[in-house]
Enzyme design. Structure first.
Site, PDB file in Angstrom:
ATOM      1  CE  LYS A   1      -6.984  -0.274   6.287  1.00 25.83           C
ATOM      2  NZ  LYS A   1      -7.687   0.325   5.165  1.00 25.83           N
TER       3      LYS A   1
ATOM      4  CD  GLN B   1      -6.758  -4.574   4.263  1.00 22.06           C
ATOM      5  OE1 GLN B   1      -7.714  -5.271   4.548  1.00 22.06           O
ATOM      6  NE2 GLN B   1      -6.903  -3.326   3.853  1.00 22.06           N
TER       7      GLN B   1
ATOM      8  CG  HIS C   1      -1.874   1.000   1.429  1.00 20.09           C
ATOM      9  ND1 HIS C   1      -1.586   2.289   1.819  1.00 20.09           N
ATOM     10  CD2 HIS C   1      -3.223   0.957   1.269  1.00 20.09           C
ATOM     11  CE1 HIS C   1      -2.707   2.980   1.895  1.00 20.09           C
ATOM     12  NE2 HIS C   1      -3.721   2.203   1.564  1.00 20.09           N
TER      13      HIS C   1
ATOM     14  CB  CYS D   1      -3.541   3.383  -1.546  1.00 19.59           C
ATOM     15  SG  CYS D   1      -4.660   4.731  -1.217  1.00 19.59           S
TER      16      CYS D   1
ATOM     17  CG  ASP E   1       0.667  -2.284   5.977  1.00 20.26           C
ATOM     18  OD1 ASP E   1      -0.221  -2.422   6.833  1.00 20.26           O
ATOM     19  OD2 ASP E   1       0.529  -1.591   4.955  1.00 20.26           O
TER      20      ASP E   1
HETATM   21  N1  PLP Z   1      -1.711  -0.567   4.523  1.00 19.97           N
HETATM   22  C1  PLP Z   1      -2.710  -1.298   3.998  1.00 19.97           C
HETATM   23  C2  PLP Z   1      -2.429  -2.687   3.495  1.00 19.97           C
HETATM   24  C3  PLP Z   1      -3.988  -0.746   3.926  1.00 19.97           C
HETATM   25  O1  PLP Z   1      -4.977  -1.465   3.387  1.00 19.97           O
HETATM   26  C4  PLP Z   1      -4.204   0.570   4.416  1.00 19.97           C
HETATM   27  C5  PLP Z   1      -5.526   1.213   4.304  1.00 19.97           C
HETATM   28  O2  PLP Z   1      -6.216   1.094   3.320  1.00 19.97           O
HETATM   29  C6  PLP Z   1      -3.130   1.261   4.973  1.00 19.97           C
HETATM   30  C7  PLP Z   1      -1.893   0.665   5.011  1.00 19.97           C
HETATM   31  C8  PLP Z   1      -3.277   2.656   5.505  1.00 19.97           C
HETATM   32  O3  PLP Z   1      -4.069   2.673   6.652  1.00 19.97           O
HETATM   33  P1  PLP Z   1      -4.510   4.066   7.275  1.00 19.97           P
HETATM   34  O4  PLP Z   1      -5.029   4.893   6.143  1.00 19.97           O
HETATM   35  O5  PLP Z   1      -5.566   3.695   8.252  1.00 19.97           O
HETATM   36  O6  PLP Z   1      -3.321   4.663   7.920  1.00 19.97           O
END
Ligand code: PLP
Length: 413
Positions: free
Chosen positions: A232, A209, A129, A371, A206
């Protein structure tokens, strides 16, 4: 899930815990399949947030009055809940923050930036992401750090050995997702951490998910950093945390300065609070974090292993239905993937059109690059329509999704 577990995972009762799931959208019962972007909130979270504002609100930590004491106690209790949820072993390994984006930026600014020099390398997978790409691009732009990319295979799987093979003498960090938000691929992060540790390379994961869909355990995985995001996890937006291994915590500098993170400030100098407070400057998202605590209680009450088993059933059912449709491309075919389906139509509707038509049928999915533009390029698409399932979804909702997709095909096919 054992037969007993299956009987006690009462999805109809669970759905009643989420008030929004009983509403209609465009005249149809809502089918919410945008959990990968943000999940809906159970009544327990809504109640915790309401109660905190209605009866127990004050700023935390320094107040000597009663309400500040209550708010501090409620807020600080969440640190322990996060530590338990992540199997961190010790709540002092948990830095509370606004979510994954802040967590990864904190590592980039506070740990990597002071340590990495021009030519040092960070290894990333192509399915990250942007939250786990852009902070590292900052280091590339500003300090000459080199980003090394590891591809996924045709099924969307990431081979841990390929990641480890990319390690060279200048590798300073591996930054990798535990579950792709586009493909649903689950990465064997334990194998990556084991191999990286043997070569002295720290690993940032990360977990945005993965932590939502399966039990995760920091002591088992053996990572250095693990970032999660509250919205999430069925909690409020603006809440989140990062687990940091104690050795990395000791190496890390605070990247934000302000109140709460200091021990003493004079005109000449400053000394810092002990970790993890050292990394939590300013007034935190008090009520959001209390809401996250309620969400983690809710998840723990259900049991993450049972949530995972329920979602595996949904994944298998959805996979059978979706992969049997010849005008539909399902991106990502890893057998052990999570219940996330990124779809494109052969010569048919654009993902934005798919999403709009599905919405007319009350089915909420997300369309776009999610993203993850490097992954889109790798897949040779500009966008997908993504149906991402959560703990309250049902097989009937998979059927509603397929019916709505069939309508798209009739209109655009
Ligand atoms: N990493 C992954 C795999 C995600 O799906 C997301 C959110 O869509 C993020 C990072 C970023 O999360 P946040 O926008 O809550 O900081």
């Amino acid at each position: 899930m054992t037969a007993d577990d299956a009987n006690t995972y009462d999805v109809a009762a669970i759905r009643r815990d989420f008030p929004i799931l009983s509403r209609q959208v465009n005249g149809r019962p809502l089918v919410y399949l945008d959990n990968g972007a943000s999940a809906q909130k159970p009544q327990a979270v809504i109640d915790a947030v309401t109660r905190a504002y209605a009866l127990e609100y004050a700023n935390v930590h320094r107040g000597l009055h009663t309400l500040s004491g209550i708010a501090t106690e409620k807020y600080e209790a969440v640190r322990g809940k996060i530590a338990d949820f992540l199997g961190a072993g010790n709540e002092n390994r948990i830095i509370m923050n606004s979510g994954t984006t802040e967590g990864i930026n904190m590592v980039a600014y506070g740990w990597a930036a002071p340590r990495l020099r021009a030519g040092d390398e960070i290894i990333l997978s192509v399915m990250e992401h942007h939250a786990n790409i852009v902070p590292w691009h900052f280091l590339r732009e500003r300090q000459g750090v080199v980003l090394k990319w590891v591809d996924v295979d045709a099924r969307g799987e990431l081979d841990p050995q390929r990641m480890l093979a990319a390690i060279g003498p200048k590798t300073r960090l591996i930054a990798v997702t535990h579950m792709s938000n586009v493909l649903g691929t689950v990465v064997d992060v334990k194998a990556i951490c084991d191999g990286a540790r043997a070569r002295g390379v720290p690993v940032l994961i990360d977990g945005s998910q993965a932590a939502v869909h399966m039990p995760v355990d920091m002591r088992d995985i053996g990572c250095d950093f693990y970032a999660i995001t509250g919205h999430k996890l069925y909690g409020p937006s603006g809440s989140g945390a990062i687990y940091v291994h104690e050795d990395r915590m000791a190496e890390m500098r605070p990247f934000m300065g302000g109140g709460d993170m200091i021990r003493e400030v004079t005109q000449e100098t400053v000394s810092y609070n002990d970790p993890p407070m050292k990394f939590e400057a300013g007034t935190p998202a008090i009520v959001q974090m209390i809401g996250l605590g309620a969400a983690l209680d809710y998840l723990t009450g259900l049991g993450m292993a049972r949530v995972a088993a329920h979602e595996r059933g949904l994944r298998d059912y959805a996979r059978d239905r979706l992969e049997g449709i010849n005008w539909l491309n399902v991106q990502g075919r890893s057998p052990g993937k999570g219940a996330i389906f990124s779809l494109t139509m052969n010569g048919g509707a654009h993902p934005h059109d798919i999403s709009t038509i599905l919405d007319q049928k009350g089915v909420a999915v997300r369309a776009g690059h999610h993203c993850a533009q490097p992954l889109m390029r790798h897949l040779g698409v500009t966008a997908t329509a993504r149906a991402s399932f959560g703990l309250y979804n049902t097989q009937e909702e998979v059927d509603r999704l397929v019916e709505a997709l069939e309508l798209c095909q009739e209109l655009f096919g």
